[in-house]
Design an enzyme around this catalytic site. Structure first.
Site: not given
Ligand code: IMP
Length: 498
Positions: A417, A313, A483, A318, A261-262
């Site tokens: 992360r 991003g 639309e 995020c 997880d990164s």
């Molecule tokens: P969501 O489904 O749009 O809410 O996105 C979830 C994903 O955002 C997660 O699986 C991560 O890859 C990413 N994520 C989680 N926490 C953070 C954060 O604090 N900043 C940026 N990305 C994040």
């Protein structure tokens, strides 16, 4: 000089699917959403496949054991977060693996000398009307009897009297041994007209209770994602810092798949960590990511990743793009990585599935991600809204909301992360907020699944490989986007007032 990529970075909102011809054998009832989770030889089935293409995000606010159980019962997979001690994460994995559908660990327990008043308070707290009376008042103590809300009346019986005076003693109760199966227990519930069957070990200690209603409940989940021993499957997130200790502990706990997880997986650290896991634990599946282009996908696939997550991003919580100026529109990222996956499969004969992670705002975005080539999706905000997610449910004037916070927020403090060069966050990459409450996961997911199947039928596809190989898409202009929404309807109240 920097290289400027020719294509614009695009997101899901900018695309629509064109309907294809629908054959008569293609209907919502025949659409199959099964999809591979991990690397496999082209043309052979993967060792692990999802029944539906959904995984839950590796986040504290999302992937708790309760949510993992609920999602696996519906055919998807959760990745329990790693922003906790190794022992706690392994315990969370064990909780999912030990879940036995229909076999309930009693949560309404009393001692024989507790008063009926105390029993009433316990029942009020748990909302359950059957209590186990055990010698020590614990869920696994020696069973002495059962007492239900039908066995006493708060006005007729002395609430200071002991529970033992109203319970049905164990000698008069039907019980089953620990070897009993759910179908055998269910047969007894019906044959002997029972509401509840206690399951005891050889020493008479309570293990589980089986209720008639739970068996019915179990039949609601025909697509459960289980291992060879019929235990629910569960994944776990890991990081590139303590994997040498964390990975063996998670494997011992019974985890089915791991995922690095990164926020930026295109790194030598992740390649080295993948290589280590594959060398020391060749039998465990391990995913990598996150990436946004084909080059980074190939790098991780060559380092041994069993699947690769796509997305930098785009997550709802995020702010990475604001803070660091890195990322890519999720649609462009998925299209690019899917092409690299197919090229890798042609070159090596190995299919490495890809996961579209983050930024899926509407249900139709999932359909678009799958059509663009994602084998499955990962969602945070979507799952954080349900009862089973760990965030607190908070009342507001507009209705209930649930807490949802990013792993890059100060609240999560997930420095593993977000490698910012220290044991802590120097700046935030995520926000801390709320999402609208959406009730039970099973019911919410059923609606999303129905919509995706319906989209696939309109596109004439009976399964996901067919969907992505035949999908036709168009870019939408700002005008045609307008639309897309109901915008000529006069609201009923306005119409009647006018
Ligand atoms: P969501 O489904 O749009 O809410 O996105 C979830 C994903 O955002 C997660 O699986 C991560 O890859 C990413 N994520 C989680 N926490 C953070 C954060 O604090 N900043 C940026 N990305 C994040």
């Amino acid at each position: 000089m920097a290289k400027i990529i020719a294509e614009t970075s695009r997101t899901f909102n900018e695309y629509l699917l064109l309907p294809n011809r629908t054959r008569t054998d293609c209907s919502v009832g025949t659409v199959d959403l099964g999809t591979p989770l991990i690397r496999h030889r082209v043309g052979t089935p993967p060792a692990i496949a999802l029944r539906v293409p959904f995984t839950s995000a590796i986040m504290q606010a999302v992937s708790s054991p309760e949510l993992a159980i609920a999602l696996a019962r519906d055919g998807g997979l959760s990745f329990v977060h790693h922003n906790q001690s190794i022992a706690d994460q392994a315990a969370a994995v064990r909780r999912v693996k030990n879940f036995k559908a229909g076999f309930v660990t009693s949560d309404t327990n009393v001692r024989p000398d507790d008063t009926l008043g105390q029993l009433l308070a316990v029942m009020g707290r748990t909302g359950h009307s059957t209590a186990a009376v055990t010698d020590d008042g614990s869920p696994t103590g020696r069973l002495l009897g059962l007492v239900t809300s039908r066995d006493f009346h708060p006005q007729r019986h002395d609430l200071d009297g002991p529970v033992s005076g109203r319970m049905i003693p164990v000698a008069e109760l039907p019980t089953a041994g620990s070897e009993t199966t759910l179908s055998a227990a269910n047969a007894r519930l019906w044959d002997e007209r029972l509401d509840c069957l206690p399951v005891l070990d050889r020493d008479g200690r309570l293990q589980h209770l089986v209720f008639r209603s739970d068996y019915e409940d179990n039949k609601r989940f025909p697509h459960q994602l289980v291992d060879a021993d019929k235990r629910l499957r569960v994944g776990a997130g890991i990081n590139t810092h303590d994997y040498r200790d964390r990975v063996p502990a998670l494997i011992a706990a019974g985890v089915d798949a791991l995922c690095f997880d990164s926020s930026d997986g295109y790194s030598d650290w992740q390649a080295q960590a993948l290589t280590w896991v594959k060398k020391h634990h060749p039998d465990i599946a391990v995913g990598g990511g996150n990436v946004v282009d084909g080059e980074a996908f190939t790098f991780l696939a060559e380092a041994g990743a069993d699947f690769v997550k796509v997305g930098v991003g785009g997550g709802s919580i995020c702010i990475t793009r604001d803070q660091k100026g890195i990322g890519r529109g999720q649609a462009s990222a998925v299209l690019d990585v899917a092409a690299a996956r197919d090229a890798f499969a042609d070159r090596t004969g190995e299919y490495v599935p890809i996961c579209s992670d983050g930024g899926l705002v509407h249900d139709y975005h999932v359909a678009l991600a799958l059509a663009m080539g994602a084998d499955f999706v990962m969602m945070g905000r979507y799952f954080a809204r349900f009862d089973q997610a760990p965030g607190a449910k908070v009342p507001t004037r507009e209705g209930f909301v649930k807490e949802y916070w990013g792993e890059g927020s100060h609240r999560a403090r997930n420095w593993q992360r977000y490698g910012q060069g220290g044991q802590g966050l120097v700046f935030e990459e995520g926000v801390d907020g709320y999402v609208p409450y959406a009730g039970d996961l099973h019911e919410g997911l059923a609606v999303t699944i129905a919509k995706i199947k319906s989209t696939m039928v309109s596109c004439g596809s009976i399964d996901l490989p067919e969907f992505r190989s035949t999908a036709r898409m168009t870019l939408v202009s700002e005008q045609s986007f307008q639309e897309s929404h109901a915008n000529v309807v006069v609201r009923e109240t306005a119409a009647s007032a006018g």
